[in-house]
Design a protein around this motif. Sequence first.
Motif, PDB file in Angstrom:
ATOM      1  N   ILE A  63      42.176  21.246 -84.320  1.00 15.06           N
ATOM      2  CA  ILE A  63      42.945  22.212 -83.530  1.00 15.06           C
ATOM      3  C   ILE A  63      43.200  21.600 -82.166  1.00 15.06           C
ATOM      4  O   ILE A  63      42.264  21.140 -81.496  1.00 15.06           O
ATOM      5  CB  ILE A  63      42.171  23.541 -83.377  1.00 15.06           C
ATOM      6  CG1 ILE A  63      41.913  24.177 -84.752  1.00 15.06           C
ATOM      7  CG2 ILE A  63      42.938  24.512 -82.489  1.00 15.06           C
ATOM      8  CD1 ILE A  63      41.087  25.440 -84.683  1.00 15.06           C
ATOM      9  N   PRO A  64      44.453  21.569 -81.724  1.00 14.24           N
ATOM     10  CA  PRO A  64      44.739  21.024 -80.398  1.00 14.24           C
ATOM     11  C   PRO A  64      43.957  21.759 -79.311  1.00 14.24           C
ATOM     12  O   PRO A  64      43.639  22.952 -79.438  1.00 14.24           O
ATOM     13  CB  PRO A  64      46.246  21.235 -80.245  1.00 14.24           C
ATOM     14  CG  PRO A  64      46.762  21.358 -81.646  1.00 14.24           C
ATOM     15  CD  PRO A  64      45.659  22.008 -82.430  1.00 14.24           C
ATOM     16  N   ALA A  65      43.637  21.028 -78.247  1.00 16.82           N
ATOM     17  CA  ALA A  65      42.824  21.608 -77.175  1.00 16.82           C
ATOM     18  C   ALA A  65      43.470  22.849 -76.576  1.00 16.82           C
ATOM     19  O   ALA A  65      42.779  23.806 -76.201  1.00 16.82           O
ATOM     20  CB  ALA A  65      42.577  20.562 -76.089  1.00 16.82           C
ATOM     21  N   GLU A  66      44.817  22.858 -76.482  1.00 14.01           N
ATOM     22  CA  GLU A  66      45.492  23.994 -75.864  1.00 14.01           C
ATOM     23  C   GLU A  66      45.457  25.246 -76.745  1.00 14.01           C
ATOM     24  O   GLU A  66      45.735  26.357 -76.272  1.00 14.01           O
ATOM     25  CB  GLU A  66      46.943  23.641 -75.541  1.00 14.01           C
ATOM     26  CG  GLU A  66      47.799  23.243 -76.744  1.00 14.01           C
ATOM     27  CD  GLU A  66      47.718  21.759 -77.062  1.00 14.01           C
ATOM     28  OE1 GLU A  66      48.563  21.276 -77.834  1.00 14.01           O
ATOM     29  OE2 GLU A  66      46.806  21.085 -76.509  1.00 14.01           O
ATOM     30  N   ASP A  67      45.142  25.099 -78.026  1.00 13.01           N
ATOM     31  CA  ASP A  67      45.097  26.254 -78.933  1.00 13.01           C
ATOM     32  C   ASP A  67      43.678  26.737 -79.216  1.00 13.01           C
ATOM     33  O   ASP A  67      43.499  27.723 -79.920  1.00 13.01           O
ATOM     34  CB  ASP A  67      45.778  25.909 -80.260  1.00 13.01           C
ATOM     35  CG  ASP A  67      47.295  25.832 -80.129  1.00 13.01           C
ATOM     36  OD1 ASP A  67      47.825  26.498 -79.229  1.00 13.01           O
ATOM     37  OD2 ASP A  67      47.923  25.123 -80.926  1.00 13.01           O
ATOM     38  N   ARG A  68      42.663  26.048 -78.689  1.00 12.72           N
ATOM     39  CA  ARG A  68      41.290  26.363 -79.082  1.00 12.72           C
ATOM     40  C   ARG A  68      40.779  27.693 -78.516  1.00 12.72           C
ATOM     41  O   ARG A  68      39.777  28.223 -78.968  1.00 12.72           O
ATOM     42  CB  ARG A  68      40.347  25.235 -78.653  1.00 12.72           C
ATOM     43  CG  ARG A  68      40.547  23.996 -79.491  1.00 12.72           C
ATOM     44  CD  ARG A  68      39.654  22.854 -79.064  1.00 12.72           C
ATOM     45  NE  ARG A  68      39.957  21.667 -79.842  1.00 12.72           N
ATOM     46  CZ  ARG A  68      39.441  20.456 -79.599  1.00 12.72           C
ATOM     47  NH1 ARG A  68      38.584  20.301 -78.579  1.00 12.72           N
ATOM     48  NH2 ARG A  68      39.770  19.433 -80.354  1.00 12.72           N
TER      49      ARG A  68
ATOM     50  N   GLU B  40      31.688  27.137 -79.736  1.00 11.01           N
ATOM     51  CA  GLU B  40      32.543  26.131 -79.092  1.00 11.01           C
ATOM     52  C   GLU B  40      33.235  25.310 -80.168  1.00 11.01           C
ATOM     53  O   GLU B  40      32.634  24.946 -81.190  1.00 11.01           O
ATOM     54  CB  GLU B  40      31.709  25.221 -78.196  1.00 11.01           C
ATOM     55  CG  GLU B  40      32.538  24.282 -77.339  1.00 11.01           C
ATOM     56  CD  GLU B  40      31.692  23.470 -76.376  1.00 11.01           C
ATOM     57  OE1 GLU B  40      32.283  22.737 -75.550  1.00 11.01           O
ATOM     58  OE2 GLU B  40      30.448  23.569 -76.451  1.00 11.01           O
ATOM     59  N   LEU B  41      34.548  25.025 -79.935  1.00  9.90           N
ATOM     60  CA  LEU B  41      35.334  24.193 -80.838  1.00  9.90           C
ATOM     61  C   LEU B  41      35.472  22.805 -80.229  1.00  9.90           C
ATOM     62  O   LEU B  41      35.918  22.667 -79.084  1.00  9.90           O
ATOM     63  CB  LEU B  41      36.722  24.803 -81.087  1.00  9.90           C
ATOM     64  CG  LEU B  41      36.741  26.251 -81.605  1.00  9.90           C
ATOM     65  CD1 LEU B  41      38.175  26.714 -81.840  1.00  9.90           C
ATOM     66  CD2 LEU B  41      35.939  26.373 -82.890  1.00  9.90           C
ATOM     67  N   LEU B  42      35.128  21.767 -81.004  1.00 10.80           N
ATOM     68  CA  LEU B  42      35.151  20.386 -80.522  1.00 10.80           C
ATOM     69  C   LEU B  42      35.843  19.496 -81.543  1.00 10.80           C
ATOM     70  O   LEU B  42      36.063  19.900 -82.699  1.00 10.80           O
ATOM     71  CB  LEU B  42      33.715  19.888 -80.282  1.00 10.80           C
ATOM     72  CG  LEU B  42      32.833  20.724 -79.343  1.00 10.80           C
ATOM     73  CD1 LEU B  42      31.388  20.255 -79.439  1.00 10.80           C
ATOM     74  CD2 LEU B  42      33.347  20.623 -77.910  1.00 10.80           C
ATOM     75  N   ASP B  43      36.136  18.291 -81.122  1.00  9.90           N
ATOM     76  CA  ASP B  43      36.647  17.291 -82.066  1.00  9.90           C
ATOM     77  C   ASP B  43      35.512  16.797 -82.945  1.00  9.90           C
ATOM     78  O   ASP B  43      34.356  16.737 -82.533  1.00  9.90           O
ATOM     79  CB  ASP B  43      37.264  16.105 -81.302  1.00  9.90           C
ATOM     80  CG  ASP B  43      38.533  16.508 -80.565  1.00  9.90           C
ATOM     81  OD1 ASP B  43      39.264  17.384 -81.088  1.00  9.90           O
ATOM     82  OD2 ASP B  43      38.783  15.977 -79.468  1.00  9.90           O
ATOM     83  N   ALA B  44      35.850  16.428 -84.172  1.00 13.58           N
ATOM     84  CA  ALA B  44      34.849  15.861 -85.065  1.00 13.58           C
ATOM     85  C   ALA B  44      34.316  14.552 -84.493  1.00 13.58           C
ATOM     86  O   ALA B  44      35.028  13.816 -83.792  1.00 13.58           O
ATOM     87  CB  ALA B  44      35.450  15.637 -86.445  1.00 13.58           C
ATOM     88  N   GLU B  45      33.072  14.249 -84.788  1.00 13.17           N
ATOM     89  CA  GLU B  45      32.447  13.045 -84.223  1.00 13.17           C
ATOM     90  C   GLU B  45      32.997  11.772 -84.846  1.00 13.17           C
ATOM     91  O   GLU B  45      33.141  10.746 -84.174  1.00 13.17           O
ATOM     92  CB  GLU B  45      30.924  13.118 -84.411  1.00 13.17           C
ATOM     93  CG  GLU B  45      30.270  14.206 -83.574  1.00 13.17           C
ATOM     94  CD  GLU B  45      28.763  14.203 -83.725  1.00 13.17           C
ATOM     95  OE1 GLU B  45      28.249  13.480 -84.617  1.00 13.17           O
ATOM     96  OE2 GLU B  45      28.081  14.905 -82.950  1.00 13.17           O
ATOM     97  N   ASP B  46      33.300  11.818 -86.140  1.00 12.12           N
ATOM     98  CA  ASP B  46      33.804  10.631 -86.842  1.00 12.12           C
ATOM     99  C   ASP B  46      35.190  10.919 -87.394  1.00 12.12           C
ATOM    100  O   ASP B  46      35.344  11.634 -88.388  1.00 12.12           O
ATOM    101  CB  ASP B  46      32.864  10.215 -87.979  1.00 12.12           C
ATOM    102  CG  ASP B  46      31.472   9.863 -87.459  1.00 12.12           C
ATOM    103  OD1 ASP B  46      31.390   9.286 -86.367  1.00 12.12           O
ATOM    104  OD2 ASP B  46      30.489  10.190 -88.146  1.00 12.12           O
ATOM    105  N   GLY B  47      36.209  10.380 -86.744  1.00 15.30           N
ATOM    106  CA  GLY B  47      37.565  10.545 -87.226  1.00 15.30           C
ATOM    107  C   GLY B  47      38.150  11.899 -86.895  1.00 15.30           C
ATOM    108  O   GLY B  47      37.588  12.666 -86.109  1.00 15.30           O
ATOM    109  N   PRO B  48      39.290  12.237 -87.503  1.00 14.16           N
ATOM    110  CA  PRO B  48      39.949  13.518 -87.231  1.00 14.16           C
ATOM    111  C   PRO B  48      39.145  14.669 -87.833  1.00 14.16           C
ATOM    112  O   PRO B  48      38.326  14.497 -88.722  1.00 14.16           O
ATOM    113  CB  PRO B  48      41.303  13.363 -87.930  1.00 14.16           C
ATOM    114  CG  PRO B  48      41.042  12.386 -89.041  1.00 14.16           C
ATOM    115  CD  PRO B  48      40.018  11.416 -88.512  1.00 14.16           C
TER     116      PRO B  48
END
Length: 447
Positions: A385-390, A427-435
């Motif tokens: 999810i893009p940061a602006e939509d989280r 909290e919503l974050l980016d995955a640690e490994d890859g997308p």
Amino acid sequence: MSSLRRRLLLSLSVVWTVIWIAVALIAWNRSEHEVGELMDAQLAQTAHVLHQITLSGDLPTIAGAPQTLSPIGHPYESMISFQLWREDVLVGSFGAAPLEPLARQPGFSDQTIGTTRWRVFGLPTGRAGEVLYVAQNDGIREELIEYLTLHALQPILWSLPLTVLLIWLAVTDGLRPLSRLARAIGQRSADQLAPLDARRAPSEIRPLIEALNGLMHRLKSALETERHFAADASHELRTPFAIIRTHAQVARRSADPGERAEALDTLICGVDRATHLIAQLLILSRLQPRTDGSGRPTCSLVGTAEQLVADRQGAASAKSIELVCTTPHGEPGLVEIASGVLAILVGNLLDNAIKYSPTGGRVAVTVSAWRDGVLLCVEDAGRGIPAEDRTRVFDRFYRPAGQTEPGAGLGLAIVRRICELHNAGIELLDAEDGPGLRVEVRFRKVV
């Protein structure tokens, strides 16, 4: 139905009565003590005066009945008597004294002769075997004690009507704030749920007003939730039911078996979507804070996560998704939340992760210790999810642009609502490994 005014009046009346009885007993005791002291002093003084008379030889010897009383004397004369005994011979007497000795020893004593009780003082005259007894009928003492006590209590008895009136006025005045509060609440309409002003209320009524304000706040929240639910349900259900109706009409009119089958398949998909949407809306509407004062239930986050991962293995295998669960060994990870509610939270996160992960992807569920709590992580291999939509994805029915997967946009809204009600952070974050997307939920650990 019990009356607070009646209870207060009764309580105050009982208290006043108990106080009056206590005062009466104290007054009687003090009067008895003081009258006894005074009368005993008079008996001793009279004995000494009569002793001086005997020394002068003016006391005649009486061998018969006691001397008669003077017609111009006081009625109490009959209650005061004396005897002069020499050895076992009655030398002289006066008043209502009997022919038998009033006492057998010198000093003060209480004697009962016949039906009469006497207070006696015996004074040795100094001559061999001679004792002078002065006695007083107890009736005169009791009469004097009763007189003094009643006259002391008369002002209190006279003030009884005034006391009752003042108590009634005081109770009425004390209950006036409750009457004002009742009028203020009774004059409100059903949708007027603004807090009551407690600044001028007595301190004893403020807890009641604060409790009423809390109740009105909860009612307001419940009404707003119901309005939102009704509006959301009517808005969101309109489209799937319109689609269902359209495809039902197509299936009804179509003569082509293939077209009819396609329309029925679409109709079934529409029913499934509407069913899922209704289920999600009902879950969201039932999520309310606990207000019964009972403690929160506890359950194992580790056990719930492992069970739900096992239940979703079939859905993950259908997309060739590797679904794994990592939990601490021997640690239940107890959290303050009902097991059914926790299952909804973890289930929604797993369903989203499986739904938005590509075929052949990987979904990892991890439960671990975190500071003074327990951390739940659900990580997928989707687009993320893009940061602006989280922030907006937690809103009901919001779906980021470009999403093609079916859904109602309520999954994360339900998860956030559960977190709010149970003091959990999300909290919503980016995955640690890859997308992909990594969702972290932090629970407070049960102490």
